[in-house]
Enzyme design. Structure first.
Site, PDB file in Angstrom:
ATOM      1  N   LYS A 127       6.006   3.336 -11.526  1.00  0.00           N
ATOM      2  CA  LYS A 127       6.832   4.230 -10.613  1.00  0.00           C
ATOM      3  C   LYS A 127       8.296   4.910 -10.244  1.00  0.00           C
ATOM      4  O   LYS A 127       8.728   4.323 -12.067  1.00  0.00           O
ATOM      5  CB  LYS A 127       6.470   3.246  -9.202  1.00  0.00           C
ATOM      6  CG  LYS A 127       5.185   3.491  -9.066  1.00  0.00           C
ATOM      7  CD  LYS A 127       5.130   2.994  -7.357  1.00  0.00           C
ATOM      8  CE  LYS A 127       3.794   2.737  -6.730  1.00  0.00           C
ATOM      9  NZ  LYS A 127       3.499   2.084  -5.432  1.00  0.00           N
TER      10      LYS A 127
ATOM     11  N   ARG B 205      -1.042  -4.892  -9.582  1.00  0.00           N
ATOM     12  CA  ARG B 205      -1.381  -2.989  -9.428  1.00  0.00           C
ATOM     13  C   ARG B 205      -1.082  -2.801 -10.022  1.00  0.00           C
ATOM     14  O   ARG B 205       0.179  -2.214 -10.320  1.00  0.00           O
ATOM     15  CB  ARG B 205      -1.946  -2.488  -7.638  1.00  0.00           C
ATOM     16  CG  ARG B 205      -2.973  -1.313  -7.883  1.00  0.00           C
ATOM     17  CD  ARG B 205      -2.664  -1.255  -6.571  1.00  0.00           C
ATOM     18  NE  ARG B 205      -3.498   0.101  -6.266  1.00  0.00           N
ATOM     19  CZ  ARG B 205      -2.950   1.410  -6.515  1.00  0.00           C
ATOM     20  NH1 ARG B 205      -2.294   1.599  -6.882  1.00  0.00           N
ATOM     21  NH2 ARG B 205      -3.862   2.360  -6.411  1.00  0.00           N
TER      22      ARG B 205
END
Length: 275
Positions: A221, A255
């Site tokens: 991210k 995740r």
């Protein structure tokens, strides 16, 4: 902590890894990579062989300012993929990444075992009732607004206090519907600035007071690649670093885009914890 995934009990005493399979043309890292059945099945097989416990399938990119996708288009993206994966890997534990109750329901009816909702029911008033009827685990994420508006809503007086209050309310609501298995996702990158993401990670252990499994999604991210002044394709090493920190602070599910490296984090973490 255990999850009942369609009769299969999964023990979260040891952390687990969830592999991301995005059936979208525009996800921030892997959008457009999985464009046909063979590429999807090959990716799922790779993730399962590398040790993923869950496979999370998404047909709607939730990156900041993501394009709107209609419900029908989302269904057309994910249902054939779910059917193919279930046929090829019948023992795989699948999760559907959706905030729409209809998509959740049809996905579960076709073999999915977990519902992963970025809005925790905020974007579909029928979601929690649907989850309760389906009797599957429910991942509730913290977010404000929608993927299109969330980055303009990153204002907090006390970030962790507000997240804890948000989850306390959501947990009470979910319990009122009779949902048994709940997982909380603090929502890294969702209605949070770069600095707020790091504040959240630094205080992640506070979420343990909710006494529910914590899922962390930081894989590749912007909090990693913007800080390091690189791009998402170069963010694996940074991802691994934050995964290790997340595990030390109580994460039970990671995740991820890169299963092998995440599994290695879990193995090394457990080696430390077992001493």
């Amino acid at each position: 902590m255990t999850l009942n995934c369609k009769g299969q009990l999964i023990d979260l005493a040891s952390p687990k890894v969830m592999g991301i399979v995005n059936i979208t043309p525009n996800s921030f890292y892997d959008g457009g990579k999985l464009t046909d059945e063979n590429s999807i099945l090959n990716q799922v097989e790779k993730m399962l062989l590398e040790g993923a416990t869950f496979i999370d399938i998404g047909g709607y990119s939730s990156k900041p300012n993501a394009e709107f996708v209609s419900e029908n288009e989302e269904l057309e993206r994910v249902i054939p993929v779910i059917k193919s994966i279930v046929k090829e890997f019948p023992k795989a534990v699948l999760s559907i990444d959706t905030f729409r109750s209809k998509v959740a329901k049809e996905s579960v009816e076709n073999g999915v075992a977990i519902i992963n909702d970025i809005s925790a029911g905020n974007l579909d008033e029928n979601m929690m009732q649907t989850v309760a009827q389906l009797r599957v685990p429910y991942i509730m994420m913290h977010m404000k607004g929608t993927p299109q508006t969330m980055q303009s809503l990153a204002q907090y007086d006390d970030l962790l206090k507000e997240i804890l209050f948000y989850f306390s309310e959501k947990i009470a609501l979910a319990r009122s519907f009779g949902i048994n298995d709940l997982i909380i996702d603090p929502g890294f990158g969702f209605a949070k600035t770069l600095e707020q993401n790091f504040e959240l990670l630094s205080k992640l252990e506070l979420l343990k007071m909710l006494e529910l499994p914590i899922l962390v999604g930081v894989s590749r991210k912007s909090m990693i690649y913007k800080t390091l002044e690189i791009d998402a394709t170069q963010a694996l090493n940074g991802t691994t670093s934050l995964h290790t920190i997340s595990l030390m602070k109580g994460a039970k599910i990671l995740r991820v885009h890169d299963v092998k490296e995440a599994i290695e984090c879990v193995q090394l973490y457990q080696k430390i914890m077992n001493k």
